[in-house]
Design a protein around this motif. Sequence first.
Motif, PDB file in Angstrom:
ATOM      1  N   GLY A 136       0.564  -1.135   0.095  1.00 48.55           N
ATOM      2  CA  GLY A 136       0.012   0.086  -0.073  1.00 48.55           C
ATOM      3  C   GLY A 136       0.811   1.248  -0.014  1.00 48.55           C
ATOM      4  N   PHE A 137       2.070   1.067   0.163  1.00 45.94           N
ATOM      5  CA  PHE A 137       3.154   2.258   0.141  1.00 45.94           C
ATOM      6  C   PHE A 137       3.983   2.351  -1.250  1.00 45.94           C
ATOM      7  CE2 PHE A 137       1.250   2.089   4.285  1.00 45.94           C
ATOM      8  CZ  PHE A 137       1.293   3.661   4.798  1.00 45.94           C
ATOM      9  N   GLY A 138       4.393   3.315  -1.722  1.00 46.81           N
ATOM     10  CA  GLY A 138       5.313   3.358  -2.823  1.00 46.81           C
ATOM     11  C   GLY A 138       4.585   3.327  -4.106  1.00 46.81           C
ATOM     12  N   PHE A 140      -7.900   4.331  12.278  1.00 37.28           N
ATOM     13  CA  PHE A 140      -6.676   3.438  12.380  1.00 37.28           C
ATOM     14  C   PHE A 140      -5.847   3.417  11.130  1.00 37.28           C
ATOM     15  CE2 PHE A 140      -4.840  -0.842  12.571  1.00 37.28           C
ATOM     16  CZ  PHE A 140      -3.674  -0.641  13.454  1.00 37.28           C
ATOM     17  N   ALA A 141      -6.644   3.679   9.907  1.00 40.12           N
ATOM     18  CA  ALA A 141      -5.740   3.405   8.608  1.00 40.12           C
ATOM     19  C   ALA A 141      -5.117   4.848   8.372  1.00 40.12           C
ATOM     20  CB  ALA A 141      -6.739   3.282   7.511  1.00 40.12           C
ATOM     21  N   VAL A 142      -5.832   6.007   8.964  1.00 40.56           N
ATOM     22  CA  VAL A 142      -4.884   7.162   8.954  1.00 40.56           C
ATOM     23  C   VAL A 142      -3.839   7.229   9.896  1.00 40.56           C
ATOM     24  CG1 VAL A 142      -5.560   9.636   9.340  1.00 40.56           C
ATOM     25  CG2 VAL A 142      -7.215   8.468   7.937  1.00 40.56           C
ATOM     26  N   GLU A 143      -4.109   6.872  10.841  1.00 42.77           N
ATOM     27  CA  GLU A 143      -2.600   6.859  11.634  1.00 42.77           C
ATOM     28  C   GLU A 143      -1.799   6.054  11.273  1.00 42.77           C
ATOM     29  OE1 GLU A 143      -0.605   7.386  15.336  1.00 42.77           O
ATOM     30  OE2 GLU A 143      -2.025   8.643  14.092  1.00 42.77           O
ATOM     31  N   VAL A 144      -2.102   4.791  10.759  1.00 42.21           N
ATOM     32  CA  VAL A 144      -1.150   3.959  10.191  1.00 42.21           C
ATOM     33  C   VAL A 144      -0.538   4.689   9.211  1.00 42.21           C
ATOM     34  CG1 VAL A 144      -0.593   1.788   8.830  1.00 42.21           C
ATOM     35  CG2 VAL A 144      -1.807   1.733  11.043  1.00 42.21           C
ATOM     36  N   GLU A 145      -1.117   5.251   8.298  1.00 37.44           N
ATOM     37  CA  GLU A 145      -0.437   6.014   7.079  1.00 37.44           C
ATOM     38  C   GLU A 145       0.597   7.017   7.671  1.00 37.44           C
ATOM     39  OE1 GLU A 145      -1.586   8.779   3.528  1.00 37.44           O
ATOM     40  OE2 GLU A 145      -3.086   8.783   4.974  1.00 37.44           O
ATOM     41  N   ARG A 146       0.002   7.781   8.567  1.00 37.77           N
ATOM     42  CA  ARG A 146       1.008   8.727   9.327  1.00 37.77           C
ATOM     43  C   ARG A 146       2.221   8.258   9.878  1.00 37.77           C
ATOM     44  NH1 ARG A 146       2.046  11.569  13.905  1.00 37.77           N
ATOM     45  NH2 ARG A 146       1.072   9.961  15.196  1.00 37.77           N
ATOM     46  N   ARG A 147       2.304   7.273  10.545  1.00 37.39           N
ATOM     47  CA  ARG A 147       3.286   6.717  11.188  1.00 37.39           C
ATOM     48  C   ARG A 147       4.102   5.856  10.093  1.00 37.39           C
ATOM     49  NH1 ARG A 147       5.614   9.027  13.868  1.00 37.39           N
ATOM     50  NH2 ARG A 147       6.794   7.107  14.668  1.00 37.39           N
ATOM     51  N   VAL A 148       3.589   5.470   9.039  1.00 39.82           N
ATOM     52  CA  VAL A 148       4.489   4.675   8.177  1.00 39.82           C
ATOM     53  C   VAL A 148       5.314   5.610   7.404  1.00 39.82           C
ATOM     54  CG1 VAL A 148       4.381   3.404   5.892  1.00 39.82           C
ATOM     55  CG2 VAL A 148       3.093   2.357   7.625  1.00 39.82           C
ATOM     56  N   GLU A 149       4.600   6.690   7.090  1.00 42.70           N
ATOM     57  CA  GLU A 149       5.473   7.849   6.282  1.00 42.70           C
ATOM     58  C   GLU A 149       6.504   8.457   7.193  1.00 42.70           C
ATOM     59  OE1 GLU A 149       2.703  10.636   4.538  1.00 42.70           O
ATOM     60  OE2 GLU A 149       2.216   9.278   2.750  1.00 42.70           O
ATOM     61  N   ALA A 150       6.183   8.565   8.416  1.00 44.47           N
ATOM     62  CA  ALA A 150       7.294   9.195   9.284  1.00 44.47           C
ATOM     63  C   ALA A 150       8.302   8.429   9.616  1.00 44.47           C
ATOM     64  CB  ALA A 150       6.559   9.576  10.529  1.00 44.47           C
ATOM     65  N   ILE A 151       8.199   7.051   9.660  1.00 39.36           N
ATOM     66  CA  ILE A 151       9.107   6.262   9.964  1.00 39.36           C
ATOM     67  C   ILE A 151      10.239   5.757   8.662  1.00 39.36           C
ATOM     68  CG2 ILE A 151       9.861   3.614  10.453  1.00 39.36           C
ATOM     69  CD1 ILE A 151       7.385   3.785  12.273  1.00 39.36           C
ATOM     70  N   LEU A 152       9.386   5.863   7.579  1.00 41.04           N
ATOM     71  CA  LEU A 152      10.073   5.562   6.162  1.00 41.04           C
ATOM     72  C   LEU A 152      10.934   6.941   5.867  1.00 41.04           C
ATOM     73  CD1 LEU A 152       7.219   4.187   3.949  1.00 41.04           C
ATOM     74  CD2 LEU A 152       9.457   3.030   4.678  1.00 41.04           C
ATOM     75  N   ALA A 153      10.580   7.896   6.283  1.00 40.28           N
ATOM     76  CA  ALA A 153      11.417   9.167   6.140  1.00 40.28           C
ATOM     77  C   ALA A 153      12.337   9.146   7.055  1.00 40.28           C
ATOM     78  CB  ALA A 153      10.524  10.461   6.356  1.00 40.28           C
ATOM     79  N   GLU A 154      12.353   8.494   8.125  1.00 42.09           N
ATOM     80  CA  GLU A 154      13.565   8.696   9.205  1.00 42.09           C
ATOM     81  C   GLU A 154      14.500   7.432   8.774  1.00 42.09           C
ATOM     82  OE1 GLU A 154      14.246   6.606  13.495  1.00 42.09           O
ATOM     83  OE2 GLU A 154      12.225   7.347  13.009  1.00 42.09           O
ATOM     84  N   LEU A 155      13.951   6.285   8.157  1.00 47.41           N
ATOM     85  CA  LEU A 155      14.786   5.236   8.086  1.00 47.41           C
ATOM     86  C   LEU A 155      15.491   5.215   6.536  1.00 47.41           C
ATOM     87  CD1 LEU A 155      13.103   2.326   9.863  1.00 47.41           C
ATOM     88  CD2 LEU A 155      14.957   3.779  10.597  1.00 47.41           C
ATOM     89  N   LYS A 156      14.629   5.816   5.594  1.00 49.97           N
ATOM     90  CA  LYS A 156      15.024   5.758   4.271  1.00 49.97           C
ATOM     91  C   LYS A 156      14.842   7.328   3.762  1.00 49.97           C
ATOM     92  CE  LYS A 156      13.186   1.212   3.226  1.00 49.97           C
ATOM     93  NZ  LYS A 156      14.744   0.725   2.428  1.00 49.97           N
ATOM     94  N   PRO A 157      15.861   8.166   4.442  1.00 44.60           N
ATOM     95  CA  PRO A 157      15.800   9.484   4.066  1.00 44.60           C
ATOM     96  C   PRO A 157      16.121   9.826   2.689  1.00 44.60           C
ATOM     97  CG  PRO A 157      17.686   9.023   5.382  1.00 44.60           C
ATOM     98  CD  PRO A 157      16.979   7.995   5.291  1.00 44.60           C
ATOM     99  N   GLY A 158      15.412  10.760   2.033  1.00 48.90           N
ATOM    100  CA  GLY A 158      15.530  11.248   0.550  1.00 48.90           C
ATOM    101  C   GLY A 158      14.458  10.540  -0.448  1.00 48.90           C
ATOM    102  N   ARG A 159      13.898   9.418   0.165  1.00 49.93           N
ATOM    103  CA  ARG A 159      12.788   8.757  -0.688  1.00 49.93           C
ATOM    104  C   ARG A 159      11.559   9.077  -0.468  1.00 49.93           C
ATOM    105  NH1 ARG A 159      13.661   2.528  -0.745  1.00 49.93           N
ATOM    106  NH2 ARG A 159      12.220   2.698  -2.351  1.00 49.93           N
ATOM    107  N   GLU A 160      10.759   9.461  -1.253  1.00 48.60           N
ATOM    108  CA  GLU A 160       9.316   9.783  -1.138  1.00 48.60           C
ATOM    109  C   GLU A 160       8.354   8.620  -1.397  1.00 48.60           C
ATOM    110  OE1 GLU A 160       7.672  12.721  -0.857  1.00 48.60           O
ATOM    111  OE2 GLU A 160       9.212  14.267  -0.766  1.00 48.60           O
ATOM    112  N   LEU A 161       7.839   8.065  -0.118  1.00 53.73           N
ATOM    113  CA  LEU A 161       7.109   6.872  -0.133  1.00 53.73           C
ATOM    114  C   LEU A 161       5.901   7.231   0.506  1.00 53.73           C
ATOM    115  CD1 LEU A 161      10.039   4.390   0.738  1.00 53.73           C
ATOM    116  CD2 LEU A 161       8.642   4.445  -1.326  1.00 53.73           C
ATOM    117  N   HIS A 162       4.850   7.340  -0.204  1.00 58.79           N
ATOM    118  CA  HIS A 162       3.502   7.558   0.278  1.00 58.79           C
ATOM    119  C   HIS A 162       2.629   6.479   0.031  1.00 58.79           C
ATOM    120  CE1 HIS A 162       4.604  11.795   1.064  1.00 58.79           C
ATOM    121  NE2 HIS A 162       5.315  11.753  -0.336  1.00 58.79           N
ATOM    122  N   THR A 163       1.372   6.675   0.443  1.00 60.35           N
ATOM    123  CA  THR A 163       0.365   5.721   0.113  1.00 60.35           C
ATOM    124  C   THR A 163      -0.031   5.708  -1.317  1.00 60.35           C
ATOM    125  OG1 THR A 163      -1.428   7.222   0.457  1.00 60.35           O
ATOM    126  CG2 THR A 163      -0.626   5.593   2.232  1.00 60.35           C
TER     127      THR A 163
END
Length: 391
Positions: A269-271, A299-322
């Motif tokens: 569901g991401f990328g 719950f889906a909105v909260e998971v989206e928010r946290r997934v994007e935040a953690i991906l931004a932290e662990l994979k900086p420079g990559r644009e990964l959204h739902t």
Amino acid sequence: MSVNRSAAALVEVPRGLAGVVVADTEVGDVRGREGFYHYRQYSAVELARTRRFEDVWHLLVHGELPDGPQGDAFAAETAALRRLPDEVTRALPAIAAAANGNPLAGMRTALSLLGAARGFRPVYDIDAEQRREDTVVAAAAVPTLLTALYRLGKGLEPVEPREDLPYAAGYLHMLTGAEPEPEQARAVEQYLISTIDHGFNASTFTARVIASTGADVAACLVGAVGALSGPLHGGAPSRALDTLDAIGTPDRVDSWIRDRVLAGERIMGFGHAVYRTEDPRSRMLREIAQSFGGPRVDFAVEVERRVEAILAELKPGRELHTNVEYYAGVVMELCGLPREMFTPTFAAGRTVGWSANILEQAQDSKIIRPAARYVGPAAPVEVPAATPGAA
């Protein structure tokens, strides 16, 4: 040194033909860096917000949006084509049994039979108007085929199509046996419009390759369905919901996501292969989901928010959204569709986009015939003598 002239003429391209322009099209385009896509000259999202499915269908296969009377006439024409030929109806129980609960697999066979029963001829041998008629006949029948195959696979009788219901409402009625609530029918309609077409994706390209051979419309659509059935293409909406189920509760979100990302696993569901910004389809479907409300949506909105935040932290420079699959699964669940019908529902709408691309490709008499680079053992090598068999 001798030169292999055919090899010298080859053009090296990226794996998967990424970024390679293979044709001109007037059907639509995806501008991934802008987060925008369109059908002909209109924003696809704006069409989904403001028009009915039949209007957008008319736009793609006839080249223009209909006015009120034209739209009503086209809607009536397509509704009348939902009923299947008797020979197809009689075969559906056997097809459903052989498909073992997979309506999309059954649809490949059923579409082939429909084309034969309706007398589809190679697009190479018929004029533009007959090609258009064949695509409309096939696309109108797809919801009836899919819902009948699903219900038969569950031991239920198929529901007869109703000509008085619009496309999406009729689809839901044939699936569930009940007339849907207006907001559910409209939500599914908007989803279907938003996914009718999306550039030269794998299934659309497959349909065009087959059309370039001059094959009939049913053959083109069967190939496209086969491509869509692959989990890397059309099989993600239910998998995105599986992600929500696996996380389970808000307190598990961060640990679950971090474990998967650090393990190098993909979060369904991401990328997206094209978008480098938020997927505009996902944005619209999030709004539709939020209009229903409820704990599942929150719950889906909260998971989206946290997934994007953690991906931004662990994979900086990559644009990964739902991507579209994430909220598509949520919306379809809210509208009462079973998960095994998520991808078939996607196929129902996408059939119209495939049809438009088939019609466009059929105007070009040049067959699509790329080359491959041979990387096997050097040839020719003398063929060894056959070893005598034991006496």
